[in-house]
Design a protein around this motif. Sequence first.
Motif, short mmCIF file in Angstrom:
data_model
loop_
_atom_site.label_atom_id
_atom_site.label_comp_id
_atom_site.label_asym_id
_atom_site.label_seq_id
_atom_site.Cartn_x
_atom_site.Cartn_y
_atom_site.Cartn_z
N MET A 17 0.82 -1.21 0.00
CA MET A 17 0.00 0.00 0.00
C MET A 17 0.86 1.25 0.00
SD MET A 17 -3.05 0.38 -0.35
CE MET A 17 -3.56 2.00 -0.86
N ASP A 38 10.87 2.58 6.54
CA ASP A 38 10.42 1.20 6.77
C ASP A 38 11.38 0.57 7.76
OD1 ASP A 38 8.41 -0.83 4.98
OD2 ASP A 38 9.93 -1.83 6.21
N ASN A 76 -1.71 -2.99 10.44
CA ASN A 76 -2.77 -2.36 11.24
C ASN A 76 -2.41 -2.07 12.70
OD1 ASN A 76 -3.97 -2.98 8.86
ND2 ASN A 76 -5.41 -4.48 9.67
N HIS A 79 -0.64 1.20 13.59
CA HIS A 79 -1.18 2.50 13.20
C HIS A 79 -1.29 3.47 14.39
CE1 HIS A 79 -3.41 1.09 9.27
NE2 HIS A 79 -2.14 0.72 9.31
N LYS A 97 -6.52 2.60 6.44
CA LYS A 97 -7.44 1.91 7.33
C LYS A 97 -6.79 0.64 7.84
CE LYS A 97 -8.20 -1.37 5.36
NZ LYS A 97 -7.46 -2.48 4.73
N TRP A 162 0.66 -11.18 7.44
CA TRP A 162 0.14 -10.98 8.81
C TRP A 162 -1.39 -10.94 8.86
CZ3 TRP A 162 -2.43 -6.38 8.26
CH2 TRP A 162 -1.94 -5.49 7.31
N TYR A 281 -7.10 6.08 -5.26
CA TYR A 281 -5.93 6.52 -4.49
C TYR A 281 -5.41 7.88 -4.97
CZ TYR A 281 -5.88 1.52 -3.29
OH TYR A 281 -6.22 0.25 -2.89
N1 LIG Z 1 -7.04 1.14 1.20
C1 LIG Z 1 -6.72 0.03 0.59
O1 LIG Z 1 -7.22 -0.27 -0.48
C2 LIG Z 1 -5.69 -0.87 1.21
C3 LIG Z 1 -5.23 -1.98 0.50
C4 LIG Z 1 -4.23 -2.77 1.09
C5 LIG Z 1 -3.75 -2.46 2.36
N2 LIG Z 1 -4.24 -1.39 3.02
C6 LIG Z 1 -3.74 -1.05 4.37
O2 LIG Z 1 -2.41 -0.58 4.23
C7 LIG Z 1 -1.62 -0.98 5.35
C8 LIG Z 1 -0.38 -1.72 4.87
O3 LIG Z 1 -0.78 -2.90 4.21
P1 LIG Z 1 0.20 -3.62 3.17
O4 LIG Z 1 -0.62 -4.62 2.45
O5 LIG Z 1 0.93 -2.58 2.39
O6 LIG Z 1 1.21 -4.35 4.17
P2 LIG Z 1 2.71 -4.82 3.86
O7 LIG Z 1 3.00 -5.88 4.84
O8 LIG Z 1 2.84 -5.10 2.39
O9 LIG Z 1 3.59 -3.51 4.15
C9 LIG Z 1 3.82 -3.03 5.45
C10 LIG Z 1 5.24 -2.45 5.49
O10 LIG Z 1 5.44 -1.87 6.79
C11 LIG Z 1 6.75 -2.22 7.24
N3 LIG Z 1 6.73 -2.16 8.71
C12 LIG Z 1 6.18 -3.03 9.58
N4 LIG Z 1 6.32 -2.56 10.85
C13 LIG Z 1 6.97 -1.39 10.77
C14 LIG Z 1 7.38 -0.43 11.74
N5 LIG Z 1 7.12 -0.60 13.04
N6 LIG Z 1 8.03 0.68 11.30
C15 LIG Z 1 8.29 0.86 9.99
N7 LIG Z 1 7.91 -0.02 9.03
C16 LIG Z 1 7.26 -1.12 9.40
C17 LIG Z 1 6.98 -3.60 6.68
O11 LIG Z 1 8.38 -3.90 6.62
C18 LIG Z 1 6.34 -3.49 5.30
O12 LIG Z 1 7.24 -3.04 4.33
C19 LIG Z 1 -2.54 -1.83 6.23
O13 LIG Z 1 -3.03 -1.07 7.29
C20 LIG Z 1 -3.66 -2.25 5.31
O14 LIG Z 1 -4.87 -2.45 6.00
C21 LIG Z 1 -5.17 -0.59 2.48
#
Ligand SMILES: NC(=O)c1ccc[n+]([C@@H]2O[C@H](COP(=O)([O-])OP(=O)(O)OC[C@H]3O[C@@H](n4cnc5c(N)ncnc54)[C@H](O)[C@@H]3O)[C@@H](O)[C@H]2O)c1
Length: 331
Positions: A17, A38, A76, A79, A97, A162, A281
């Motif tokens: 995301m 990250d 999540n 956040h 979200k 996760w 987006y």
């Molecule tokens: N609005 C939408 O359409 C949509 C779609 C997908 C995901 N999301 C949301 O986006 C968020 C991320 O989802 P994703 O699928 O990209 O997850 P992901 O696992 O692909 O990416 C999360 C990233 O955060 C990093 N990370 C984890 N803990 C961390 C920390 N404490 N400090 C810094 N970096 C850290 C991880 O290394 C990873 O690169 C979630 O909250 C998800 O619900 C929204």
Amino acid sequence: MTGPVGVKVGLIGAGTMGRRHLDALRRDPRVEIAGVADVVAASARTAAETVGARPCGSVADLADLGVQAVFVTLPNAFHGAVVLEALDRGLHVFEEKPMATTLEDGRRILRRVRTGNRVYQMGFNRRWAPSYQFLRRHVDAGFTPFSANVKINDGDMLTPTWYTNIAISGGFMYDTAVHLFDMVAWLVGPIETVAALGRRSCYPIYDDIAMLLRCRGDRPVAFTTCGHASWAAPQERVELYGDHALLVSEDLDRARYTTREEPQAEWQRFPSPDQVTLWGYVDEDRAFIDAVLGLAPPPVTVDDAFHSLAVLDAAYASIAAGGVAVPVPTL
Ligand SMILES: NC(=O)c1ccc[n+]([C@@H]2O[C@H](COP(=O)([O-])OP(=O)(O)OC[C@H]3O[C@@H](n4cnc5c(N)ncnc54)[C@H](O)[C@@H]3O)[C@@H](O)[C@H]2O)c1
């Protein structure tokens, strides 16, 4: 680089995301993406390179770069703390979200935003997707939804890794159903009670859920969500029932309005140049930048974010109680 009316932003969470938001943000000439953070240094570096930003490790690093606003795109459960830290550092916040995985964190963010002067926007991108815009235009033009039938499914729950870990995701509905809670509230009205039945079918968490929502004005909404439905379209479908009229959307790119006089009205199809645009987006990020620049208030507020979190909380409480109707907390 930004001009005199530009905004310097950072992003934390360079996963799926995070990369989508970077793609959306780099299309806005008012935005300078200064840093990408990250916890995995290689992820920060790779994503930062694509937009000419500095790789970082934390919100503190982003603040040190002088960013005015931060996009929080973390898993999540992280956040709440990061959003609060960003607000404490005086940054405007765009938050993916869900708002948080606990109501307590949600309440903290709500209070902090209400008593502060920073812009906060929640990532309910469907508000900008063309099929939902079509529904909303009809509602604004006078279509009254008296009741509704909605569903949203996932093909599987394998990514992100996760997803089925409740300690990180909060639960299945924190991922996808939360979007449609917002759509129901936006199109029908605020959700006052939830009765929910859940089943753990293919994963160790509730992945089959059926709910009955009561929206303001005694409007009933039937809502189902499944986490193992295959990826067959439509993954989501919304039917709004009016006075001898029906508004229906399927996924993000098609919708239809039928009436007693015109039951065969054609489906409207809304082609988009790419997924980042279709899913809303690009427009939601532009709206956030508008808000940071003081051009308009943020269209998805902290109250909207809290309402969706409160509905999630009530839904899981109802499942735990065997399906009784649970009031949705208002604070
Ligand atoms: N609005 C939408 O359409 C949509 C779609 C997908 C995901 N999301 C949301 O986006 C968020 C991320 O989802 P994703 O699928 O990209 O997850 P992901 O696992 O692909 O990416 C999360 C990233 O955060 C990093 N990370 C984890 N803990 C961390 C920390 N404490 N400090 C810094 N970096 C850290 C991880 O290394 C990873 O690169 C979630 O909250 C998800 O619900 C929204």
